[in-house]
Design an enzyme around this catalytic site. Structure first.
Site, PDB file in Angstrom:
ATOM      1  N   GLU A  38      14.793   0.666  15.298  1.00 35.67           N
ATOM      2  CA  GLU A  38      15.160   0.839  16.830  1.00 35.67           C
ATOM      3  C   GLU A  38      15.358  -0.242  17.554  1.00 35.67           C
ATOM      4  O   GLU A  38      14.746  -1.347  17.304  1.00 35.67           O
ATOM      5  CB  GLU A  38      13.691   1.523  17.211  1.00 35.67           C
ATOM      6  CG  GLU A  38      13.617   2.873  16.714  1.00 35.67           C
ATOM      7  CD  GLU A  38      12.684   3.881  17.273  1.00 35.67           C
ATOM      8  OE1 GLU A  38      12.734   5.292  17.463  1.00 35.67           O
ATOM      9  OE2 GLU A  38      11.309   3.196  17.447  1.00 35.67           O
ATOM     10  N   CYS A  41      15.767  -5.637  23.602  1.00 29.69           N
ATOM     11  CA  CYS A  41      14.739  -5.771  22.797  1.00 29.69           C
ATOM     12  C   CYS A  41      15.150  -5.516  21.274  1.00 29.69           C
ATOM     13  O   CYS A  41      15.602  -4.689  21.035  1.00 29.69           O
ATOM     14  CB  CYS A  41      13.421  -4.939  23.076  1.00 29.69           C
ATOM     15  SG  CYS A  41      12.221  -5.034  22.207  1.00 29.69           S
ATOM     16  N   CYS A  55       6.476  -3.653   9.417  1.00 30.84           N
ATOM     17  CA  CYS A  55       5.904  -4.750   9.844  1.00 30.84           C
ATOM     18  C   CYS A  55       4.701  -4.914   8.875  1.00 30.84           C
ATOM     19  O   CYS A  55       3.965  -4.026   8.599  1.00 30.84           O
ATOM     20  CB  CYS A  55       5.788  -4.717  11.015  1.00 30.84           C
ATOM     21  SG  CYS A  55       4.540  -6.138  11.950  1.00 30.84           S
ATOM     22  N   CYS A  67      -1.365  -4.705  13.339  1.00 28.93           N
ATOM     23  CA  CYS A  67      -2.127  -4.541  14.378  1.00 28.93           C
ATOM     24  C   CYS A  67      -2.287  -2.879  14.744  1.00 28.93           C
ATOM     25  O   CYS A  67      -1.779  -2.098  14.682  1.00 28.93           O
ATOM     26  CB  CYS A  67      -1.243  -5.247  15.769  1.00 28.93           C
ATOM     27  SG  CYS A  67      -0.965  -6.740  15.219  1.00 28.93           S
ATOM     28  N   CYS A  71      -0.720  -0.842  17.506  1.00 29.89           N
ATOM     29  CA  CYS A  71       1.023  -0.698  17.324  1.00 29.89           C
ATOM     30  C   CYS A  71       1.485   0.371  16.762  1.00 29.89           C
ATOM     31  O   CYS A  71       1.000   0.457  15.519  1.00 29.89           O
ATOM     32  CB  CYS A  71       1.342  -2.045  17.132  1.00 29.89           C
ATOM     33  SG  CYS A  71       3.188  -2.137  17.156  1.00 29.89           S
ATOM     34  N   GLY A 118       8.746  -5.592  13.761  1.00 28.20           N
ATOM     35  CA  GLY A 118       8.507  -6.540  13.098  1.00 28.20           C
ATOM     36  C   GLY A 118       7.858  -7.814  13.619  1.00 28.20           C
ATOM     37  O   GLY A 118       7.608  -7.804  14.649  1.00 28.20           O
ATOM     38  N   GLU A 119       7.549  -8.896  12.771  1.00 24.52           N
ATOM     39  CA  GLU A 119       6.921  -9.977  13.473  1.00 24.52           C
ATOM     40  C   GLU A 119       8.006 -11.176  13.129  1.00 24.52           C
ATOM     41  O   GLU A 119       8.302 -11.565  11.970  1.00 24.52           O
ATOM     42  CB  GLU A 119       5.669 -10.370  12.434  1.00 24.52           C
ATOM     43  CG  GLU A 119       5.097 -11.749  12.606  1.00 24.52           C
ATOM     44  CD  GLU A 119       5.061 -12.042  14.059  1.00 24.52           C
ATOM     45  OE1 GLU A 119       4.471 -11.554  14.983  1.00 24.52           O
ATOM     46  OE2 GLU A 119       5.427 -13.347  14.436  1.00 24.52           O
ATOM     47  N   SER A 121       8.264 -13.214  20.604  1.00 27.62           N
ATOM     48  CA  SER A 121       7.043 -12.793  20.497  1.00 27.62           C
ATOM     49  C   SER A 121       6.308 -12.897  19.401  1.00 27.62           C
ATOM     50  O   SER A 121       6.901 -12.313  18.120  1.00 27.62           O
ATOM     51  CB  SER A 121       6.813 -11.470  21.310  1.00 27.62           C
ATOM     52  OG  SER A 121       5.439 -11.125  21.104  1.00 27.62           O
ATOM     53  N   SER A 158       0.779 -12.797  21.441  1.00 23.25           N
ATOM     54  CA  SER A 158       0.244 -11.442  21.514  1.00 23.25           C
ATOM     55  C   SER A 158      -1.291 -11.830  21.322  1.00 23.25           C
ATOM     56  O   SER A 158      -1.738 -12.195  20.440  1.00 23.25           O
ATOM     57  CB  SER A 158       0.452 -10.581  20.361  1.00 23.25           C
ATOM     58  OG  SER A 158       2.166 -10.156  20.788  1.00 23.25           O
ATOM     59  N   LEU A 159      -1.950 -12.339  22.597  1.00 24.30           N
ATOM     60  CA  LEU A 159      -3.411 -12.493  22.272  1.00 24.30           C
ATOM     61  C   LEU A 159      -4.261 -11.485  22.542  1.00 24.30           C
ATOM     62  O   LEU A 159      -5.233 -11.253  21.295  1.00 24.30           O
ATOM     63  CB  LEU A 159      -3.674 -13.503  23.802  1.00 24.30           C
ATOM     64  CG  LEU A 159      -5.033 -14.167  23.564  1.00 24.30           C
ATOM     65  CD1 LEU A 159      -4.981 -15.151  22.284  1.00 24.30           C
ATOM     66  CD2 LEU A 159      -5.108 -15.146  24.773  1.00 24.30           C
ATOM     67  N   HIS A 160      -4.504 -10.685  23.603  1.00 31.35           N
ATOM     68  CA  HIS A 160      -5.016  -9.318  23.785  1.00 31.35           C
ATOM     69  C   HIS A 160      -6.555  -9.222  23.582  1.00 31.35           C
ATOM     70  O   HIS A 160      -7.114  -8.373  23.935  1.00 31.35           O
ATOM     71  CB  HIS A 160      -4.501  -8.467  22.361  1.00 31.35           C
ATOM     72  CG  HIS A 160      -3.124  -8.350  22.131  1.00 31.35           C
ATOM     73  ND1 HIS A 160      -2.404  -7.975  23.839  1.00 31.35           N
ATOM     74  CD2 HIS A 160      -2.137  -7.985  21.354  1.00 31.35           C
ATOM     75  CE1 HIS A 160      -0.996  -7.673  23.408  1.00 31.35           C
ATOM     76  NE2 HIS A 160      -0.970  -7.864  22.131  1.00 31.35           N
ATOM     77  N   ASN A 173      -0.265   1.048  25.682  1.00 30.67           N
ATOM     78  CA  ASN A 173       0.739   2.192  25.581  1.00 30.67           C
ATOM     79  C   ASN A 173      -0.117   3.160  24.326  1.00 30.67           C
ATOM     80  O   ASN A 173      -0.176   2.433  23.448  1.00 30.67           O
ATOM     81  CB  ASN A 173       2.195   2.093  24.993  1.00 30.67           C
ATOM     82  CG  ASN A 173       2.868   1.221  26.341  1.00 30.67           C
ATOM     83  OD1 ASN A 173       2.751   2.129  27.408  1.00 30.67           O
ATOM     84  ND2 ASN A 173       3.623   0.376  26.252  1.00 30.67           N
ATOM     85  N   CYS A 233       6.392  -1.021  24.737  1.00 30.79           N
ATOM     86  CA  CYS A 233       5.675  -1.909  23.890  1.00 30.79           C
ATOM     87  C   CYS A 233       5.086  -1.406  23.006  1.00 30.79           C
ATOM     88  O   CYS A 233       3.984  -0.548  23.404  1.00 30.79           O
ATOM     89  CB  CYS A 233       4.901  -2.964  24.685  1.00 30.79           C
ATOM     90  SG  CYS A 233       5.741  -3.817  25.629  1.00 30.79           S
TER      91      CYS A 233
HETATM   92  N1  SAH Z   1       5.116  -8.866  16.377  1.00 31.89           N
HETATM   93  C1  SAH Z   1       5.146  -9.359  17.391  1.00 31.89           C
HETATM   94  C2  SAH Z   1       6.685  -8.750  18.159  1.00 31.89           C
HETATM   95  C3  SAH Z   1       6.034  -7.546  18.696  1.00 31.89           C
HETATM   96  S1  SAH Z   1       6.466  -7.857  20.509  1.00 31.89           S
HETATM   97  C4  SAH Z   1       4.338  -9.613  18.251  1.00 31.89           C
HETATM   98  O1  SAH Z   1       3.166  -9.120  17.790  1.00 31.89           O
HETATM   99  O2  SAH Z   1       4.175 -10.266  19.074  1.00 31.89           O
HETATM  100  C5  SAH Z   1       5.695  -6.263  20.989  1.00 31.89           C
HETATM  101  C6  SAH Z   1       4.265  -6.801  22.132  1.00 31.89           C
HETATM  102  O3  SAH Z   1       3.942  -5.337  22.620  1.00 31.89           O
HETATM  103  C7  SAH Z   1       3.321  -7.580  21.363  1.00 31.89           C
HETATM  104  O4  SAH Z   1       2.721  -8.063  22.379  1.00 31.89           O
HETATM  105  C8  SAH Z   1       2.512  -6.708  21.054  1.00 31.89           C
HETATM  106  O5  SAH Z   1       1.142  -6.813  20.786  1.00 31.89           O
HETATM  107  C9  SAH Z   1       2.586  -5.467  22.157  1.00 31.89           C
HETATM  108  N2  SAH Z   1       1.938  -4.122  21.740  1.00 31.89           N
HETATM  109  C10 SAH Z   1       1.935  -3.591  20.433  1.00 31.89           C
HETATM  110  N3  SAH Z   1       1.600  -2.270  20.686  1.00 31.89           N
HETATM  111  C11 SAH Z   1       1.462  -1.950  21.934  1.00 31.89           C
HETATM  112  C12 SAH Z   1       0.744  -1.138  22.617  1.00 31.89           C
HETATM  113  N4  SAH Z   1       0.504   0.277  21.877  1.00 31.89           N
HETATM  114  N5  SAH Z   1       0.598  -1.223  23.909  1.00 31.89           N
HETATM  115  C13 SAH Z   1       1.006  -2.112  24.619  1.00 31.89           C
HETATM  116  N6  SAH Z   1       1.695  -3.217  23.928  1.00 31.89           N
HETATM  117  C14 SAH Z   1       1.672  -3.303  22.535  1.00 31.89           C
END
Ligand code: SAH
Length: 340
Positions: A91, A104, A111, A115, A118, A158-159, A190, A213-215, A289, A332
């Protein structure tokens, strides 16, 4: 057959030399591919019929079929499902902003990062996409919509840094003024935090934006959300980020997806402000999301705004990412690898 979109301009010159041709042909061919966006070698009208024939015998143009295209009802976001020509599908998303079109792109089929929040997780990892397969996502969308894309974010499936060489080469290809010509500052990569590759990227001399992606602000919490944190913890990650900003002078964008009761209270905001204190950065808050069978719920608007205002009051620029295309699962974390 080799994919001609896999080559940056220098590599394409070498290919032409190998075919016994003059290297300046490479520039003409590169323009046909990336600027004119042709779908057949026969459309390259300033190239001799003999050379076109040679190209046809040696290379494919990698033209994707669109399996499905969905359009959001709430905004102008469009999501594409592409047949990547080997029985797999990926996609990509087109978003319209006031400053132009942003695509995007996906970088892998599946992947490996796992996470927990995701949707791209939990589906088997198949393979990396090649540079050309990444670039073709942009070209296919430009052809389909008859538009010029001005921003590219490596935030699909993917990463990106787990497919380092192909991603860096794809950036060089789309950044080339003789090609799609997307300025490095209009390209964001990212990562979930592959520390060695962050050090490496800092040396590439590409002015793209790095998003992390810190979170979460503690290793315990971050590891519970992102298994990669067991390998590279927050301290190591931030050290590599500091190196990136020192070497590139580019501000890092930290992504922080807010989930109710998980990482969204004022204590978390304080911890985040302390952690990022003094860094050249910006925080992108993403209302998480919700995904199928996921345990994380989206934070309330009120908590998100409080979180942002707190960060801003501590001198850390924080913005809330606008959710685009969530009704078509294009937001995302909602992208998946599909089986054909
Ligand atoms: N693998 C890379 C590229 C993905 S970018 C990465 O992890 O950064 C997509 C972004 O959306 C990342 O910051 C990821 O952590 C975030 N993401 C993944 N699942 C999500 C969700 N359910 N809701 C909001 N953000 C999410």
């Amino acid at each position: 057959m080799k994919n001609i979109k896999d080559y940056n301009l220098d590599e394409l010159k070498q290919e032409l030399i190998n075919l016994g041709e003059k290297p300046f042909r490479a520039e003409q061919i590169f323009k046909w591919i990336h600027q004119e966006n042709v779908t057949s070698f026969d459309d390259m009208t300033n190239i001799s019929i003999e050379l076109r024939q040679k190209l046809k015998e040696n290379y494919s143009l990698c033209i994707y079929n669109i399996i499905r295209k969905q359009k959001s009802k709430s905004d102008e976001t469009k999501k594409y499902l592409f047949d990547v020509l080997d029985g797999n599908a990926i996609e990509s998303v087109l978003m319209k902003y006031h400053h132009g079109y942003s695509v995007c792109v996906s970088t892998q089929i599946g992947c490996k990062m796992g996470c927990k929040f995701c949707a791209s997780t939990g589906i088997q990892f198949i393979r990396n996409l090649s540079s050309g397969e990444i670039v073709e996502q942009i070209l296919a969308i430009e052809r389909d919509e008859n538009i010029q894309v001005s921003n590219v974010v490596f935030m699909g499936i993917g990463e990106p840094l787990d497919n380092y060489d192909n991603v860096v080469n794809a950036i060089r290809i789309i950044n080339n003024p003789k090609g799609i010509n997307i300025g490095a500052r209009h390209i964001s990569v990212s990562t979930s935090g592959l520390v060695p590759q962050i050090y490496k990227l800092a040396e590439e001399n590409i002015q793209c934006t790095l998003s992390i992606s810190l979170h979460a602000t503690t290793d315990e919490k971050r590891s519970s959300m992102m298994p990669i944190n067991n390998k590279y913890n927050i301290e190591e990650l931030l050290k590599s980020c500091k190196d990136y900003t020192d070497k590139t002078n580019r501000r890092i964008s930290f992504e922080y997806a807010l989930a109710k009761g998980n990482n969204d209270n004022l204590q978390d905001a304080k911890a985040l402000a302390n952690l990022l204190h003094g860094m050249l950065c910006h925080v992108n808050l993403i209302p998480i999301n919700e995904i199928e069978n996921g345990k994380y719920k989206q934070s309330s608007n009120e908590s998100i705004i409080k979180f942002r205002d707190y960060l801003n009051s501590r001198g850390i620029v924080a913005t809330i990412r606008r959710e685009l295309g969530s009704d078509i699962d294009a937001a995302c974390g909602q992208l998946r690898r599909k089986n054909l």
